[in-house]
Design a protein around this motif. Structure first.
Motif, PDB file in Angstrom:
ATOM      1  N   ASP A 103      43.901  36.689  37.072  1.00  0.00           N
ATOM      2  CA  ASP A 103      45.240  36.850  37.624  1.00  0.00           C
ATOM      3  C   ASP A 103      45.358  36.044  38.909  1.00  0.00           C
ATOM      4  O   ASP A 103      44.380  35.508  39.411  1.00  0.00           O
ATOM      5  N   GLY A 161      50.242  42.497  44.143  1.00  0.00           N
ATOM      6  CA  GLY A 161      49.604  43.197  43.025  1.00  0.00           C
ATOM      7  C   GLY A 161      49.217  42.247  41.902  1.00  0.00           C
ATOM      8  O   GLY A 161      48.482  42.620  40.988  1.00  0.00           O
ATOM      9  N   TYR A 184      37.744  48.308  34.050  1.00  0.00           N
ATOM     10  CA  TYR A 184      38.259  46.994  34.469  1.00  0.00           C
ATOM     11  C   TYR A 184      37.254  46.482  35.485  1.00  0.00           C
ATOM     12  O   TYR A 184      37.135  47.028  36.577  1.00  0.00           O
ATOM     13  N   ASN A 231      37.928  48.913  38.398  1.00  0.00           N
ATOM     14  CA  ASN A 231      39.127  49.745  38.408  1.00  0.00           C
ATOM     15  C   ASN A 231      39.050  50.616  37.160  1.00  0.00           C
ATOM     16  O   ASN A 231      38.365  50.269  36.191  1.00  0.00           O
ATOM     17  N   ARG A 268      41.434  51.560  35.034  1.00  0.00           N
ATOM     18  CA  ARG A 268      42.694  51.429  34.286  1.00  0.00           C
ATOM     19  C   ARG A 268      42.830  49.984  33.846  1.00  0.00           C
ATOM     20  O   ARG A 268      42.024  49.137  34.248  1.00  0.00           O
ATOM     21  N   GLY A 313      44.535  46.352  34.215  1.00  0.00           N
ATOM     22  CA  GLY A 313      45.177  45.623  35.304  1.00  0.00           C
ATOM     23  C   GLY A 313      46.650  45.429  35.003  1.00  0.00           C
ATOM     24  O   GLY A 313      47.065  45.427  33.851  1.00  0.00           O
ATOM     25  N   ASP A 314      47.419  45.272  36.053  1.00  0.00           N
ATOM     26  CA  ASP A 314      48.836  44.967  35.916  1.00  0.00           C
ATOM     27  C   ASP A 314      49.082  43.741  36.784  1.00  0.00           C
ATOM     28  O   ASP A 314      48.959  43.857  37.996  1.00  0.00           O
ATOM     29  N   PRO A 315      49.275  42.568  36.238  1.00  0.00           N
ATOM     30  CA  PRO A 315      49.809  42.211  34.922  1.00  0.00           C
ATOM     31  C   PRO A 315      48.789  41.837  33.842  1.00  0.00           C
ATOM     32  O   PRO A 315      49.200  41.391  32.773  1.00  0.00           O
ATOM     33  N   GLU A 316      47.484  42.048  34.043  1.00  0.00           N
ATOM     34  CA  GLU A 316      46.525  41.617  33.011  1.00  0.00           C
ATOM     35  C   GLU A 316      46.755  42.333  31.682  1.00  0.00           C
ATOM     36  O   GLU A 316      46.534  41.763  30.606  1.00  0.00           O
TER      37      GLU A 316
HETATM   38  N1  GLY Z   1      46.312  42.794  38.944  1.00  0.00           N
HETATM   39  C1  GLY Z   1      45.363  43.505  39.710  1.00  0.00           C
HETATM   40  C2  GLY Z   1      45.304  44.937  39.454  1.00  0.00           C
HETATM   41  O1  GLY Z   1      45.888  45.483  38.541  1.00  0.00           O
HETATM   42  O2  GLY Z   1      44.612  45.612  40.216  1.00  0.00           O
END
Ligand code: GLY
Ligand code: AMP
Length: 420
Positions: A211, A225, A268, A284, A286, A288-291
């Motif tokens: 990302d 983010g 993650y 992490n 969960r 990723g957002d936006p992954e």
């Molecule tokens: N894109 C990074 C995150 O979700 O932490």
């Protein structure tokens, strides 16, 4: 089956989109959801960080399976409450979510399992932390121990920045998250992420991604983010993937099981890769957002089967059917993000865009007002495309962006530049 997804971001829209394509899904509810999600599923509003509230909703609505998107309900123990009530749940327990919620916990797991990561020390006293920083010298990395919405990490290229970070953290800038700090060796290299489903014992990778955290083109400006992502990540070669699995992921999962906190959900893993050697930057608990948006674009309907196998402990019998494809997502954010931004501007042109297995706009901070889509968050849309090559995915995504009429928003023009 009846399925509930917790969350409201682009990640949850992508999860909902994939789940809805699977014939096993009879009914989908997302809480709280957003305008894009409302177009494909029912949305409900209640406190998703309160376990008792979530369990009551699940019982009242005959939900068979719950997918927890963001970290906050996981760190609050919502998955524990659901499992205690006998509900099939995708997401780690509060104890296992410490891999994201506490950096010092993760470092301890790395020590115990021998996973390569940055050298570190942790402190609860600012003067001791500063003395250590002076002794180590710059560059050096200062991290608030707890959850700080992705903002609690200062990569200090000089001593003054590192010392100021200590004052800020102990001064309460990150609230309780900064009462303890972890100081790490600076790692040089290229970053990539890997998403691995774990059922407590078995592991199944579901894709690599990279990302772009900085707000501006050329990876400049403030951290966000994430402004865009692509999958797969070319830096995750077969040999790097093998090392990451053998030296980092499997030892972590085994150590968690040994401690009586088996990891169940998606792990993650963020790596720094240099000279073909991955080292762990962070975990992490969960997607990723936006992954997640690019992973779901590539996985499609099978994502639900894989998450079910994760939750019921049968990942050893599951497999991923990979197409030899690439996906990219480009984030459109409100002007001003990650600083202050206006809410309420109208977004036009979305109706004319294709929505299929190669083109999707996943919504994040959107709402519907008087029949129009309006921006209500910082990151607002995730324009996502799939192709036989990364270039093809990129061209599709940017062609969609050209058709979106939203003067109050912006996007990076160079997502994927490292790989292209
Ligand atoms: N894109 C990074 C995150 O979700 O932490
Ligand atoms: P984290 O929240 O731990 O992932 O850190 C956020 C970002 O800071 C990472 O994605 C890296 O870009 C950077 N970072 C964290 N730790 C280090 C480190 N030890 N060396 C270099 N960069 C780091």
């Amino acid at each position: 089956m009846n399925i509930l997804i917790l969350g409201s971001g682009g990640r949850e829209h992508a999860l909902a989109w994939a789940v809805m394509q699977n014939p096993k899904c009879d009914k989908l509810i997302v809480a709280p959801g957003n305008a894009g999600i409302a177009a494909i599923a029912e949305c409900a509003t209640f406190d998703i960080n309160d376990g008792a509230t979530v369990v009551s909703f699940v019982e009242e609505n005959a939900i068979d399976f719950v997918i927890i998107g963001p970290e906050a309900p996981l760190a609050a123990g919502v998955a524990d409450d659901l499992r205690a009530a006998g509900v099939l749940t995708f997401g780690p327990s509060k104890a296992a979510a410490q891999l994201e919620a506490s950096k010092s916990f993760t470092k301890e797991i790395c020590d115990a399992s021998g996973a390569p990561t940055a050298g570190y020390a942790h402190f609860t006293d600012p003067e001791a932390a500063k003395a250590y920083i002076r002794e180590q010298g710059a560059p050096i990395v200062v991290k608030a121990d707890g959850l700080a919405a992705g903002k609690g990490v200062i990569v200090a290229m000089d001593l003054d920045t590192a010392l100021a970070a200590i004052d800020d953290m102990f001064g309460g800038e990150f609230g309780a998250a900064g009462a303890e700090v972890v100081i790490e060796e600076f790692m040089d290299g290229e970053e990539a992420s890997w998403f691995i489903l774990c059922d407590g014992e078995n592991v199944l990778p579901v894709g690599t991604a990279q990302d772009h955290k900085r707000v501006g083109d050329g990876d400049t400006g403030l951290n966000t983010g994430g402004m865009g992502a692509y999958s797969p990540a070319p830096v995750m070669t077969d040999s790097v993937v093998q090392k990451a699995m053998d030296e980092i992921v499997k030892p972590t999962v085994a150590e968690m099981a040994k401690r009586g906190m088996p990891y169940q959900g998606v792990l993650y893993a963020g790596f720094m890769i240099k000279d073909g050697q991955p080292r762990l930057v962070e975990y992490n608990c969960r997607f990723g957002d936006p992954e997640c948006q690019v992973l779901m674009m590539r996985l499609g309907a099978q994502a639900l089967d894989l998450m079910l196998a994760t939750a019921d402990g049968t990942l050893d019998q599951a497999q991923v059917n990979w197409a030899d494809d690439h996906a990219m997502t480009v984030v459109m954010a409100a002007n001003g993000y990650p600083g202050a931004y206006e809410k309420g501007s109208a977004i036009r042109g979305l109706d004319a865009l294709p929505e299929d297995s190669k083109n999707m706009v996943f919504h994040a901070g959107t709402a519907e007002k008087d029949g129009q889509i309006v921006a209500v968050g910082g990151r607002v849309l995730n324009v996502t495309a799939r192709g036989d090559s990364l270039q093809e995915a990129r061209d599709r995504a940017y062609a969609m962006i050209d058709q979106i009429d939203w003067p109050e928003g912006f996007n990076r023009s160079d997502i994927g530049w490292r790989a292209l």
